[in-house]
Design an enzyme around this catalytic site. Sequence first.
Site, PDB file in Angstrom:
ATOM      1  N   HIS A 104       3.465  -3.953   0.342  1.00  0.00           N
ATOM      2  CA  HIS A 104       4.199  -4.395   1.528  1.00  0.00           C
ATOM      3  C   HIS A 104       4.058  -3.368   2.646  1.00  0.00           C
ATOM      4  O   HIS A 104       4.316  -2.193   2.437  1.00  0.00           O
ATOM      5  CB  HIS A 104       5.693  -4.583   1.206  1.00  0.00           C
TER       6      HIS A 104
ATOM      7  N   TYR B 155      16.710  -7.103   4.865  1.00  0.00           N
ATOM      8  CA  TYR B 155      17.990  -6.384   4.722  1.00  0.00           C
ATOM      9  C   TYR B 155      18.931  -6.944   5.789  1.00  0.00           C
ATOM     10  O   TYR B 155      18.639  -6.866   6.981  1.00  0.00           O
ATOM     11  CB  TYR B 155      17.796  -4.892   4.967  1.00  0.00           C
TER      12      TYR B 155
ATOM     13  N   PRO C 284      21.720   1.616  -3.999  1.00  0.00           N
ATOM     14  CA  PRO C 284      20.345   1.082  -4.079  1.00  0.00           C
ATOM     15  C   PRO C 284      19.776   0.602  -2.740  1.00  0.00           C
ATOM     16  O   PRO C 284      18.618   0.238  -2.670  1.00  0.00           O
ATOM     17  CB  PRO C 284      20.473  -0.072  -5.068  1.00  0.00           C
TER      18      PRO C 284
ATOM     19  N   LYS D 263      15.877   4.169  -3.463  1.00  0.00           N
ATOM     20  CA  LYS D 263      15.519   5.564  -3.730  1.00  0.00           C
ATOM     21  C   LYS D 263      15.844   6.031  -5.142  1.00  0.00           C
ATOM     22  O   LYS D 263      15.440   7.134  -5.537  1.00  0.00           O
ATOM     23  CB  LYS D 263      16.252   6.479  -2.724  1.00  0.00           C
TER      24      LYS D 263
ATOM     25  N   TYR E 201      11.769   5.437   4.209  1.00  0.00           N
ATOM     26  CA  TYR E 201      11.706   4.295   3.293  1.00  0.00           C
ATOM     27  C   TYR E 201      10.460   4.348   2.414  1.00  0.00           C
ATOM     28  O   TYR E 201      10.536   4.120   1.200  1.00  0.00           O
ATOM     29  CB  TYR E 201      11.721   2.977   4.083  1.00  0.00           C
TER      30      TYR E 201
HETATM   31  P1  FAS Z   1      18.102   5.372 -16.591  1.00  0.00           P
HETATM   32  O1  FAS Z   1      19.590   5.204 -16.533  1.00  0.00           O
HETATM   33  O2  FAS Z   1      17.224   4.249 -16.174  1.00  0.00           O
HETATM   34  O3  FAS Z   1      17.671   5.733 -18.095  1.00  0.00           O
HETATM   35  C1  FAS Z   1      18.460   6.612 -18.876  1.00  0.00           C
HETATM   36  C2  FAS Z   1      18.219   6.261 -20.336  1.00  0.00           C
HETATM   37  O4  FAS Z   1      18.939   7.199 -21.135  1.00  0.00           O
HETATM   38  C3  FAS Z   1      18.740   4.869 -20.682  1.00  0.00           C
HETATM   39  O5  FAS Z   1      17.739   4.125 -21.325  1.00  0.00           O
HETATM   40  C4  FAS Z   1      19.929   5.152 -21.606  1.00  0.00           C
HETATM   41  O6  FAS Z   1      20.067   4.175 -22.620  1.00  0.00           O
HETATM   42  C5  FAS Z   1      19.571   6.506 -22.186  1.00  0.00           C
HETATM   43  N1  FAS Z   1      20.721   7.303 -22.618  1.00  0.00           N
HETATM   44  C6  FAS Z   1      21.922   7.420 -22.016  1.00  0.00           C
HETATM   45  N2  FAS Z   1      22.713   8.265 -22.716  1.00  0.00           N
HETATM   46  C7  FAS Z   1      21.984   8.681 -23.790  1.00  0.00           C
HETATM   47  C8  FAS Z   1      22.239   9.540 -24.871  1.00  0.00           C
HETATM   48  N3  FAS Z   1      23.428  10.149 -25.004  1.00  0.00           N
HETATM   49  N4  FAS Z   1      21.264   9.739 -25.793  1.00  0.00           N
HETATM   50  C9  FAS Z   1      20.059   9.117 -25.661  1.00  0.00           C
HETATM   51  N5  FAS Z   1      19.744   8.279 -24.647  1.00  0.00           N
HETATM   52  C10 FAS Z   1      20.708   8.071 -23.727  1.00  0.00           C
HETATM   53  N6  FAS Z   1      17.359   1.855  -8.065  1.00  0.00           N
HETATM   54  C11 FAS Z   1      16.623   1.303  -7.085  1.00  0.00           C
HETATM   55  O7  FAS Z   1      15.760   2.004  -6.524  1.00  0.00           O
HETATM   56  N7  FAS Z   1      16.830  -0.014  -6.707  1.00  0.00           N
HETATM   57  C12 FAS Z   1      17.764  -0.821  -7.332  1.00  0.00           C
HETATM   58  O8  FAS Z   1      17.933  -1.977  -6.981  1.00  0.00           O
HETATM   59  C13 FAS Z   1      18.542  -0.281  -8.367  1.00  0.00           C
HETATM   60  N8  FAS Z   1      19.473  -1.053  -9.026  1.00  0.00           N
HETATM   61  C14 FAS Z   1      20.238  -0.476 -10.027  1.00  0.00           C
HETATM   62  C15 FAS Z   1      21.221  -1.221 -10.725  1.00  0.00           C
HETATM   63  C16 FAS Z   1      22.000  -0.629 -11.733  1.00  0.00           C
HETATM   64  C17 FAS Z   1      23.060  -1.436 -12.470  1.00  0.00           C
HETATM   65  C18 FAS Z   1      21.819   0.735 -12.046  1.00  0.00           C
HETATM   66  C19 FAS Z   1      22.672   1.403 -13.115  1.00  0.00           C
HETATM   67  C20 FAS Z   1      20.852   1.482 -11.372  1.00  0.00           C
HETATM   68  C21 FAS Z   1      20.049   0.877 -10.366  1.00  0.00           C
HETATM   69  N9  FAS Z   1      19.059   1.597  -9.682  1.00  0.00           N
HETATM   70  C22 FAS Z   1      18.302   1.067  -8.696  1.00  0.00           C
HETATM   71  C23 FAS Z   1      18.800   2.941  -9.995  1.00  0.00           C
HETATM   72  C24 FAS Z   1      17.888   2.943 -11.201  1.00  0.00           C
HETATM   73  O9  FAS Z   1      16.697   2.257 -10.895  1.00  0.00           O
HETATM   74  C25 FAS Z   1      17.701   4.377 -11.568  1.00  0.00           C
HETATM   75  O10 FAS Z   1      17.434   5.194 -10.436  1.00  0.00           O
HETATM   76  C26 FAS Z   1      16.619   4.563 -12.588  1.00  0.00           C
HETATM   77  O11 FAS Z   1      16.916   3.724 -13.664  1.00  0.00           O
HETATM   78  C27 FAS Z   1      16.605   6.042 -12.935  1.00  0.00           C
HETATM   79  O12 FAS Z   1      15.903   6.183 -14.105  1.00  0.00           O
HETATM   80  P2  FAS Z   1      16.370   7.237 -15.213  1.00  0.00           P
HETATM   81  O13 FAS Z   1      16.718   8.504 -14.543  1.00  0.00           O
HETATM   82  O14 FAS Z   1      15.329   7.170 -16.263  1.00  0.00           O
HETATM   83  O15 FAS Z   1      17.781   6.705 -15.754  1.00  0.00           O
HETATM   84  C1  PHB Z   2      15.091  -4.947  -5.655  1.00  0.00           C
HETATM   85  O1  PHB Z   2      14.131  -5.706  -5.466  1.00  0.00           O
HETATM   86  O2  PHB Z   2      15.748  -4.942  -6.716  1.00  0.00           O
HETATM   87  C2  PHB Z   2      15.491  -4.010  -4.546  1.00  0.00           C
HETATM   88  C3  PHB Z   2      14.664  -3.874  -3.450  1.00  0.00           C
HETATM   89  C4  PHB Z   2      15.022  -3.009  -2.421  1.00  0.00           C
HETATM   90  C5  PHB Z   2      16.213  -2.303  -2.506  1.00  0.00           C
HETATM   91  C6  PHB Z   2      17.056  -2.442  -3.619  1.00  0.00           C
HETATM   92  C7  PHB Z   2      16.685  -3.301  -4.643  1.00  0.00           C
HETATM   93  O3  PHB Z   2      16.571  -1.477  -1.483  1.00  0.00           O
END
Ligand code: FAS
Ligand code: PHB
Length: 389
Positions: free
Chosen positions: A72, A200, A292, A296, A384
């Site tokens: 994009h 957005y 989100p 980032k 971005y």
């Molecule tokens: P993660 O949380 O992905 O992974 C951590 C892992 O550690 C998990 O698999 C968990 O099961 C494991 N874990 C936890 N405790 C543990 C323990 N005690 N022992 C062993 N394992 C354990 N980011 C965006 O850029 N755009 C979005 O739209 C977006 N939406 C999101 C929605 C939600 C509900 C959440 C929670 C986050 C969202 N994020 C989004 C942010 C997300 O993408 C994170 O930045 C990304 O998953 C970060 O990756 P990790 O640091 O690997 O953490």
């Molecule tokens: C998504 O596609 O999940 C998404 C895209 C852009 C954002 C947040 C989430 O800023």
Amino acid sequence: MKTQVAIIGGGPAGLLLSQLLHVRGIDSVILERKTRDYVLGRIRAGVLEQGLVRLMEEAGCAERMHAEGYSHDGALISYGDEMFRIDFAEHTGTPVLIYGQTEVTRDLYDAREKAGGKIEFEVEDVEIRDADTDQPHVLYTVGGEARRIECDFIAGCDGFHGVSRQAIPLSVRREYEKIYPFGWLGVLSETPPVNHELIYANSERGFALCSMRNENLSRYYIQCSLSDSPADWTDEAFWEELKRRIPKAQADQLVTGPSIEKSIAPLRSFVTEPMRWGRLFLCGDAAHIVPPTGAKGLNTAASDVHYLYNALRDYYENGSETGIDGYSQKALARVWKAERFSWWFSSLLHRYPDQAAFDLKMQIADLEFLRSNTAAQKAMAENYVGLPY
Ligand code: FAS
Ligand code: PHB
């Protein structure tokens, strides 16, 4: 069991670090609390910076990403029925890649398993021990059986609710947090996206985002109350509310359909300092959270992994501790810029419950300035698409 790097958490940060270390012949073990399917079932990020794409290439995991991802060159910002485009290509020469976090994680799991990587699933009772010595180790259980990993280093990649951050003593740890008074209700639907680029939307009824995963899989979000639950929203209610928040021309084209996933994510800004304590290094959501809005979260986890991977390479290949000594400061410098952009973009687009009339005027003036000023658009585009590592 003995390894060079014990990685707690099998999300994108832990998996990417493990695969990059493997490519350089550095051994690691991943401890994951859930099952692979559970991890892959979480629907999260959708927009990837080029920095993450390059890391996946370096890890040898980018083939499907390039085949199925969508490049994009811009995104749209709407307010009321007004809408304007931020041209990433014009301002930065850099695109973003639309490719779901689920697929990134799947590619990394496949690569680790193909390489015979050691991943322990459904671990419990993880404890980090002696991280402030030169003989750290990790205790945990699997199916009630006690286990121990002797290692040189521990990477805390276990997300916001993990145990790694707590292993840094409160006397050392400083935490910074901002809780937003709203959440995001997200829906995944097997429908064609309303637009070929993301929209957005700032509307008097609240924020909305029109995103996608592919030409027949759309991802939509609306700002919702923190007291809401997904069960409070029928699909019809969601679609009707989304239509009220995007420009009429797009609302009239919106193809609706049954939700195949519906969830609510709270919004928070959070940073813990330092990101290193002895031989423990925090990566990703274990150390920081962003709303989100600016896409980032995953991308800042990637830059942490880049810094830590290169620091560990320098240690094992050249015997240098410069990288590991500088990890926390270097990672935090970029983390705080991502926090600022995510906070700014969220403040620009969301409606706050107690927003005064003046604040509302400031928000619209900010949108009008962004719409009309090239320097403002260039600054927004540079943040971005991803600031340099
Ligand atoms: P993660 O949380 O992905 O992974 C951590 C892992 O550690 C998990 O698999 C968990 O099961 C494991 N874990 C936890 N405790 C543990 C323990 N005690 N022992 C062993 N394992 C354990 N980011 C965006 O850029 N755009 C979005 O739209 C977006 N939406 C999101 C929605 C939600 C509900 C959440 C929670 C986050 C969202 N994020 C989004 C942010 C997300 O993408 C994170 O930045 C990304 O998953 C970060 O990756 P990790 O640091 O690997 O953490
Ligand atoms: C998504 O596609 O999940 C998404 C895209 C852009 C954002 C947040 C989430 O800023």
